[in-house]
Motif scaffolding. Structure first.
Motif, PDB file in Angstrom:
ATOM      1  N   PRO A 205       0.477  -1.109  -0.019  1.00 42.22           N
ATOM      2  CA  PRO A 205       0.020  -0.337   0.152  1.00 42.22           C
ATOM      3  C   PRO A 205       1.140   1.710  -0.053  1.00 42.22           C
ATOM      4  O   PRO A 205       0.015   2.621  -0.132  1.00 42.22           O
ATOM      5  CB  PRO A 205      -0.708  -0.155   1.462  1.00 42.22           C
ATOM      6  N   ASN A 206       1.917   1.513   0.070  1.00 48.93           N
ATOM      7  CA  ASN A 206       3.072   1.785   0.422  1.00 48.93           C
ATOM      8  C   ASN A 206       3.828   2.517  -0.590  1.00 48.93           C
ATOM      9  O   ASN A 206       4.507   3.415  -0.515  1.00 48.93           O
ATOM     10  CB  ASN A 206       4.013   2.497   1.763  1.00 48.93           C
ATOM     11  N   LEU A 207       3.936   1.843  -2.121  1.00 48.61           N
ATOM     12  CA  LEU A 207       4.217   2.048  -3.600  1.00 48.61           C
ATOM     13  C   LEU A 207       3.775   2.059  -4.442  1.00 48.61           C
ATOM     14  O   LEU A 207       3.003   1.101  -4.380  1.00 48.61           O
ATOM     15  CB  LEU A 207       5.249   1.251  -3.405  1.00 48.61           C
ATOM     16  N   LEU A 208       3.207   3.520  -5.079  1.00 45.86           N
ATOM     17  CA  LEU A 208       2.471   3.416  -6.308  1.00 45.86           C
ATOM     18  C   LEU A 208       3.154   4.177  -6.584  1.00 45.86           C
ATOM     19  O   LEU A 208       3.666   4.966  -6.992  1.00 45.86           O
ATOM     20  CB  LEU A 208       1.123   4.373  -5.801  1.00 45.86           C
ATOM     21  N   PHE A 209       3.369   4.005  -8.259  1.00 46.92           N
ATOM     22  CA  PHE A 209       3.324   3.700  -9.437  1.00 46.92           C
ATOM     23  C   PHE A 209       2.641   4.021 -10.368  1.00 46.92           C
ATOM     24  O   PHE A 209       1.833   3.072 -11.048  1.00 46.92           O
ATOM     25  CB  PHE A 209       4.614   2.510 -10.388  1.00 46.92           C
ATOM     26  N   ALA A 210       2.421   5.574 -11.299  1.00 46.19           N
ATOM     27  CA  ALA A 210       1.766   5.916 -11.455  1.00 46.19           C
ATOM     28  C   ALA A 210       1.934   6.403 -13.275  1.00 46.19           C
ATOM     29  O   ALA A 210       3.687   6.063 -13.313  1.00 46.19           O
ATOM     30  CB  ALA A 210       1.013   6.744 -11.464  1.00 46.19           C
ATOM     31  N   SER A 211       1.796   5.743 -14.178  1.00 48.62           N
ATOM     32  CA  SER A 211       2.012   6.072 -16.033  1.00 48.62           C
ATOM     33  C   SER A 211       0.729   6.870 -16.943  1.00 48.62           C
ATOM     34  O   SER A 211      -0.534   7.044 -16.803  1.00 48.62           O
ATOM     35  CB  SER A 211       2.962   4.848 -16.095  1.00 48.62           C
ATOM     36  N   ASP A 212       1.582   7.903 -17.673  1.00 54.53           N
ATOM     37  CA  ASP A 212       0.358   8.202 -18.467  1.00 54.53           C
ATOM     38  C   ASP A 212       0.823   7.728 -20.297  1.00 54.53           C
ATOM     39  O   ASP A 212       2.340   8.455 -19.968  1.00 54.53           O
ATOM     40  CB  ASP A 212       0.051  10.012 -18.636  1.00 54.53           C
ATOM     41  N   PRO A 213      -0.040   6.722 -20.528  1.00 52.27           N
ATOM     42  CA  PRO A 213       0.669   6.642 -22.061  1.00 52.27           C
ATOM     43  C   PRO A 213       0.059   7.787 -22.915  1.00 52.27           C
ATOM     44  O   PRO A 213       1.574   7.660 -24.018  1.00 52.27           O
ATOM     45  CB  PRO A 213      -1.107   5.715 -22.634  1.00 52.27           C
ATOM     46  N   GLU A 214       0.158   9.124 -22.569  1.00 51.96           N
ATOM     47  CA  GLU A 214       0.312  10.342 -23.609  1.00 51.96           C
ATOM     48  C   GLU A 214       1.631  11.078 -22.795  1.00 51.96           C
ATOM     49  O   GLU A 214       2.041  12.854 -23.382  1.00 51.96           O
ATOM     50  CB  GLU A 214      -0.776  10.899 -23.435  1.00 51.96           C
ATOM     51  N   GLY A 215       2.148  10.722 -21.919  1.00 47.64           N
ATOM     52  CA  GLY A 215       3.430  11.489 -20.815  1.00 47.64           C
ATOM     53  C   GLY A 215       4.461  12.013 -21.225  1.00 47.64           C
ATOM     54  O   GLY A 215       4.757  10.797 -21.997  1.00 47.64           O
ATOM     55  N   THR A 216       4.317  13.438 -21.743  1.00 45.90           N
ATOM     56  CA  THR A 216       5.613  13.634 -22.298  1.00 45.90           C
ATOM     57  C   THR A 216       6.398  14.361 -20.941  1.00 45.90           C
ATOM     58  O   THR A 216       5.878  14.655 -19.557  1.00 45.90           O
ATOM     59  CB  THR A 216       5.235  14.918 -22.959  1.00 45.90           C
ATOM     60  N   HIS A 217       7.693  14.523 -20.703  1.00 46.55           N
ATOM     61  CA  HIS A 217       8.626  15.261 -19.432  1.00 46.55           C
ATOM     62  C   HIS A 217       8.514  16.706 -19.871  1.00 46.55           C
ATOM     63  O   HIS A 217       9.789  17.217 -20.594  1.00 46.55           O
ATOM     64  CB  HIS A 217      10.217  14.463 -20.546  1.00 46.55           C
ATOM     65  N   ASP A 218       7.234  17.108 -18.988  1.00 47.40           N
ATOM     66  CA  ASP A 218       7.479  19.116 -19.270  1.00 47.40           C
ATOM     67  C   ASP A 218       6.665  18.838 -17.924  1.00 47.40           C
ATOM     68  O   ASP A 218       5.709  17.836 -17.346  1.00 47.40           O
ATOM     69  CB  ASP A 218       6.317  19.475 -20.571  1.00 47.40           C
TER      70      ASP A 218
END
Length: 264
Positions: free
Chosen positions: A224-237
C-alpha cells in the motif's frame, strides 16, 4: 490568503508557501521540493482548494532553488549529454546534507511544522526526482514520504546502483545501503512518451523507470506504500508533472480516501 515567504538559508534561495488556513499554533506536514517548488507553485490555488475543502491534509511547501542544478541533484560525476556542455559534478550528498542539517532545522525553528519523519516529505521532477530518491538512501530517518516524478534513471550507472552493484567514481565507492522501508511511502511517476525522440541515454527513460520500480519492490516497500503511476500520453514537461504531483498528494495526504486503494 496563501503566503509566499522568501528566505535565504545556507546560501540557498528558499520559498516557503503557507496554506491560507495556516495557524501558527498548529503543526503542519512539510514537503521539501527541489527547483524552487515550481511544480507546486503552478497548482498552488488548486492545492489550497483541496486543503480548504477537506480533501487533503494541510502542509507547508519549502521550495529550494538550486545553486547549480547539475551539481546539486546528481550522485556522482558523469559526462554531459550535450556536446560542449559542462559535465555533471555529482554533489547530491553535499546538497542533501545542507538541506537536512541547515535548511530543515531553520524551517522547523521558524514555522509551525511537525518535524517528525512521518510528517516530512521530499519531492522533485527529473533530476529533482532522482535526488529525492537518493535522499531515501542517505537520510531515511529524516524523510518518510518520497514523490519522484519522471526521475532521471537514465543517469549514468544509477540503475546499476539500484540493482545493488558497486559504483566507483572519483576514488569513491557508492553502494546502495539496506534501508528499512516499513514506514516509507513512495509515489513514482513516468510518462510513456518520455525519451522516445532522444538519441542519448534519455531514450531509456521509461524502461529504466520500470526496472527501478522492480528494485523498489525488492527493497521492501509495503504494497500500500508504493504507487507507480504512468500516463500513455505523458511527455517530460510541467503539464504532466503538476497533474501527477496533485495525484501524489491525494494518495499520500488524502483524507476521504486515506485507506482506499486509488488507481490513476
Amino acid at each position: 490568503m496563501i503566503q509566499y515567504l522568501d528566505e535565504k538559508i545556507a546560501n540557498y534561495e528558499v520559498c516557503v508557501i503557507l496554506p491560507s488556513s495556516y495557524d501558527p499554533t498548529k503543526k503542519y506536514r512539510t514537503i521539501y521540493m527541489h527547483d524552487g517548488g515550481e511544480t507546486a507553485k503552478q497548482a498552488v490555488n488548486y492545492i489550497d482548494h483541496l486543503i480548504l475543502s477537506g480533501q487533503i491534509e494541510p502542509f507547508i511547501v519549502i521550495g529550494i532553488e538550486p545553486i547549480d542544478r547539475k551539481n546539486d541533484y546528481t550522485p556522482w560525476e558523469a559526462p554531459s549529454l550535450a556536446r560542449h556542455a559542462s559535465s555533471f559534478e555529482g554533489q547530491a550528498q553535499v546538497y542533501l546534507h545542507t538541506l537536512v542539517s541547515e535548511i530543515k532545522p531553520y524551517i522547523d525553528a521558524h514555522y509551525a511544522t511537525n518535524p517528525e519523519p512521518s510528517h516530512t516529505a521530499i519531492s522533485g521532477c527529473s533530476l529533482g526526482g532522482l535526488v529525492s530518491l537518493f535522499a531515501s538512501y542517505y537520510y531515511p530517518d529524516v524523510f518518510h514520504q518520497y514523490i519522484s516524478l519522471s526521475a532521471s534513471f537514465w543517469y549514468e550507472d544509477v540503475l546499476r546502483y539500484l540493482q545493488g552493484e558497486k559504483i566507483e567514481r572519483q576514488g569513491n565507492i557508492h553502494i546502495k545501503p539496506t534501508v528499512n522501508r516499513q514506514d516509507h511511502q513512495l509515489y513514482l511517476y513516468v510518462g510513456e512518451l518520455e525519451g522516445i525522440y532522444k538519441e542519448t541515454m534519455q531514450k531509456h527513460m521509461v524502461d529504466y523507470t520500470k526496472k527501478a520500480h522492480l528494485e523498489f519492490i525488492k527493497e521492501g516497500y509495503l504494497e500500500p506504500n508504493l504507487l507507480f503511476a504512468s500516463d500513455p500520453e505523458g511527455t517530460h514537461d510541467d503539464l504532466f508533472f503538476s497533474n501527477y504531483f496533485i495525484q501524489s498528494l491525494r494518495w499520500l495526504f488524502g483524507i476521504k480516501n486515506k485507506n482506499e486503494t486509488m488507481d490513476y
